[in-house]
Enzyme design. Structure first.
Site, PDB file in Angstrom:
ATOM      1  N   LYS A  81       0.918  -1.306  -0.083  1.00 50.21           N
ATOM      2  CA  LYS A  81       0.092  -0.065   0.015  1.00 50.21           C
ATOM      3  C   LYS A  81       0.939   1.386   0.190  1.00 50.21           C
ATOM      4  O   LYS A  81       2.151   1.116   0.668  1.00 50.21           O
ATOM      5  CB  LYS A  81      -1.037   0.237   1.269  1.00 50.21           C
ATOM      6  CG  LYS A  81      -1.994   0.920   1.470  1.00 50.21           C
ATOM      7  CD  LYS A  81      -2.708   0.671   2.770  1.00 50.21           C
ATOM      8  CE  LYS A  81      -3.648   1.679   2.937  1.00 50.21           C
ATOM      9  NZ  LYS A  81      -4.603   1.413   4.082  1.00 50.21           N
ATOM     10  N   SER A 157      -9.453   0.939   3.373  1.00 50.70           N
ATOM     11  CA  SER A 157      -8.458   1.841   2.488  1.00 50.70           C
ATOM     12  C   SER A 157      -7.398   1.099   1.880  1.00 50.70           C
ATOM     13  O   SER A 157      -6.962   1.914   1.011  1.00 50.70           O
ATOM     14  CB  SER A 157      -7.942   3.126   3.365  1.00 50.70           C
ATOM     15  OG  SER A 157      -6.974   2.508   4.453  1.00 50.70           O
ATOM     16  N   SER A 181      -9.514  -1.367   7.640  1.00 52.37           N
ATOM     17  CA  SER A 181      -9.022  -1.009   6.234  1.00 52.37           C
ATOM     18  C   SER A 181      -8.255  -2.292   5.568  1.00 52.37           C
ATOM     19  O   SER A 181      -7.839  -2.133   4.500  1.00 52.37           O
ATOM     20  CB  SER A 181      -8.080  -0.007   6.108  1.00 52.37           C
ATOM     21  OG  SER A 181      -8.667   1.245   6.130  1.00 52.37           O
TER      22      SER A 181
HETATM   23  N1  GLN Z   1     -12.960   3.253   7.213  1.00 51.22           N
HETATM   24  C1  GLN Z   1     -12.252   3.738   8.199  1.00 51.22           C
HETATM   25  C2  GLN Z   1     -11.862   5.004   8.007  1.00 51.22           C
HETATM   26  O1  GLN Z   1     -12.299   5.697   7.167  1.00 51.22           O
HETATM   27  C3  GLN Z   1     -11.027   2.622   8.715  1.00 51.22           C
HETATM   28  C4  GLN Z   1      -9.817   3.188   7.810  1.00 51.22           C
HETATM   29  C5  GLN Z   1      -8.698   2.359   8.032  1.00 51.22           C
HETATM   30  O2  GLN Z   1      -8.825   1.448   8.755  1.00 51.22           O
HETATM   31  N2  GLN Z   1      -7.525   3.124   7.675  1.00 51.22           N
HETATM   32  O3  GLN Z   1     -11.204   5.650   8.994  1.00 51.22           O
END
Ligand code: GLN
Length: 506
Positions: A81, A157, A181
């Site tokens: 990532k 994400s 994420s």
């Molecule tokens: N969907 C969550 C957010 O927008 C989790 C994001 C993550 O785990 N980095 O914060």
């Protein structure tokens, strides 16, 4: 060329390279070609580092032919990532403010993968600074599309990571998980995603989002690959002082122990969404029935494999997770992202600035996207002294309550004595970009089943558990207690062995 190799698992690829049935260079060439091809539809990648990867593959081939030790993942091409710092390879975190940045060092996780012999060949697209659940918050367009249906999101994400692995573009991708994420995109794309215990894997060299919850883990096409990646990634690192000197088992060896005699729990509190309404009361909202059915089938398989299923496990405080996550993650993001001012960190604005503060303002205005700005401003607001009791303290209390749920159900001397807790990974399968097919409430609460583990600091793995009638992948989560990655891997592995279609899509 060598198309058949790209969809193999990492351990199969490693075996072929080790036994000389294919060279690391040939395997890499096949994966690079396939990744370039699939990327036209999945848009999983922001950067390919072909030159660096080819050099490493040549070096691996040299080592192997000289009989030198090249590592358990020798020659396996993988991706990371774009929040992992990679030496002299562009690292943007999905943000304009870091466009063109070449880190002078590798993240600890990248170092460890390299030490295990794996070869980094690309950086995957993600929500800006990992803030989001679909990939749509990335500054880099077009955003990743789900390999099962290009009209649908990958989840996020770690969006590009899941899309890449599902489409055969590398068997392992490194992701990060702050509220879900790793596990959500894994569920949406029909692959395996493991969020380890907080402190199991070093985050040194990873762009920070919300530091009390940020974790690093693998996305893979098989459970055994997740175990092998965890073997490479886990352990103490003095540069990330939340990592602990807890011994690292051989996770791949552990898989052989099966689930016979394991106590596996299901909580009615995690089979529905519990949402606070305007009056301050809680409403129960059902999740997609096909996901509930998949969970029941998964439990039946585990029972068949010898596990004991306990169905009345209370996790009553997890309903506070999404609102508490909102508060804590914004405050921590606000604190972490202050460093990007265009002077100390981040690209400076090209406009004429009147003074230092003007440069900060202009760089941030140009460099950050909408969602990141919104979260920084919310964090600034929520962390004001006069709101401390009302928001931050309450959220921290909720966090402690959530943790107490885990302490209770996993207590070896307690009433439940669980080894594993089985939950859905997401309330819905991958939804369309236009959101036409899905209740927005279910999307807003997408982290309900994953963020409690980030608060508790405990591990969770999302693994494929079949498909909806319309052919979309369903992910189920096995969650465990602190440093019990071995047990959740064993549960996921048992299900994978008993199910036919656990492989990627394309
Ligand atoms: N969907 C969550 C957010 O927008 C989790 C994001 C993550 O785990 N980095 O914060």
């Amino acid at each position: 060329m060598n198309k058949e190799f790209v969809h193999l698992t990492a351990w199969e690829q490693a075996h072929l390279v080790r036994t000389g049935q294919i060279s690391a260079s040939e395997l890499l060439a096949a994966v690079l070609e396939h990744a370039a091809e699939t990327n036209k539809n999945t848009h999983a990648f922001v950067t390919f580092c072909e030159k660096e990867a080819k050099e490493k593959a040549c070096e691996t081939d040299r080592k192997l032919s000289a009989g030198e030790e090249a590592g358990p993942l020798a020659g396996v091409p993988y991706t990371a990532k774009d929040v992992f710092c990679t030496r002299n390879i562009r690292t943007t975190g999905g943000s304009r403010i870091l466009s063109g940045w070449l880190p002078p060092y590798n993240a600890a996780a990248v170092e460890r993968m390299e030490k295990a012999g794996a070869i980094l060949f690309g950086k995957t697209n993600c929500d800006e600074f990992a803030m989001g659940g679909t990939g749509e918050n990335s500054a880099w367009q077009p955003v990743p599309c789900n390999p099962y249906d290009f009209e649908r999101t990958t989840g996020g994400s770690s969006s590009g990571s899941a899309a890449a692995v599902a489409s055969g573009a590398g068997a392992i991708s490194l992701g990060t998980d702050t509220g879900g994420s790793i596990r959500e995109p894994a569920a949406f794309c029909g692959v395996v995603g493991l969020k380890p215990t907080y402190g199991r894997v070093s985050r040194w060299g990873v762009l920070a989002f919300a530091s009390s919850m940020d974790t690093v883990g693998p996305i893979t096409r098989s459970v055994k690959d997740a175990a092998l990646a965890m073997n490479a990634l886990s352990g103490f690192d003095h540069r990330d002082n939340v990592t602990a000197k807890v011994p690292v088992p051989d996770y791949a060896e552990e898989l052989k122990r099966g689930v016979c005699g394991m106590r596996i729990g299901i909580s009615p509190d995690l089979l529905q969404l519990t949402i606070m309404n305007e009056k301050g009361d809680f409403d129960n909202v059902p999740i997609d029935p096909e996901i509930t059915a998949a969970l029941e089938q998964t439990a039946a398989l585990l029972e068949k494999a010898g596990a004991e299923i306990i169905t009345d496990v209370p996790m009553t405080n997890t309903k506070y997770s999404v609102p508490a996550y909102f508060v804590i993650s914004r405050i921590e993001a606000y604190s972490n992202l202050q460093r990007y001012d265009g002077l100390k960190y981040g690209r400076p604005s090209s406009q004429q600035a009147q003074d230092m503060y003007d440069l900060f303002a202009k760089s941030r205005e140009e460099g950050f996207g909408h969602e990141v700005k919104l979260r920084i401003l919310s964090g600034l607001f929520l962390s004001q002294k006069e709101f401390y009791e009302k928001y931050y303290r309450r959220a921290q209390r909720a966090r402690a309550l959530i943790r107490s749920d885990y302490d209770r159900v996993f207590d070896p001397k307690g009433e439940y004595r669980l080894d594993v807790l089985l939950t859905p990974s997401t309330p819905v399968p991958a939804f369309r970009f236009d959101r036409k097919d899905c209740d927005p409430l279910l999307i807003r609460y997408a982290d309900q089943f994953t963020s409690p583990m980030n608060f508790a600091g405990t591990p969770g793995i999302s693994f494929p558990a079949g498909f909806t009638a319309s052919g979309l992948p369903i992910g189920i989560q096995a969650a465990g207690y602190d440093y019990c990655e071995d047990k959740i891997l064993r549960a996921a592995y048992a299900v994978e062995q008993l199910m036919k279609d656990s492989r990627g899509a394309v």
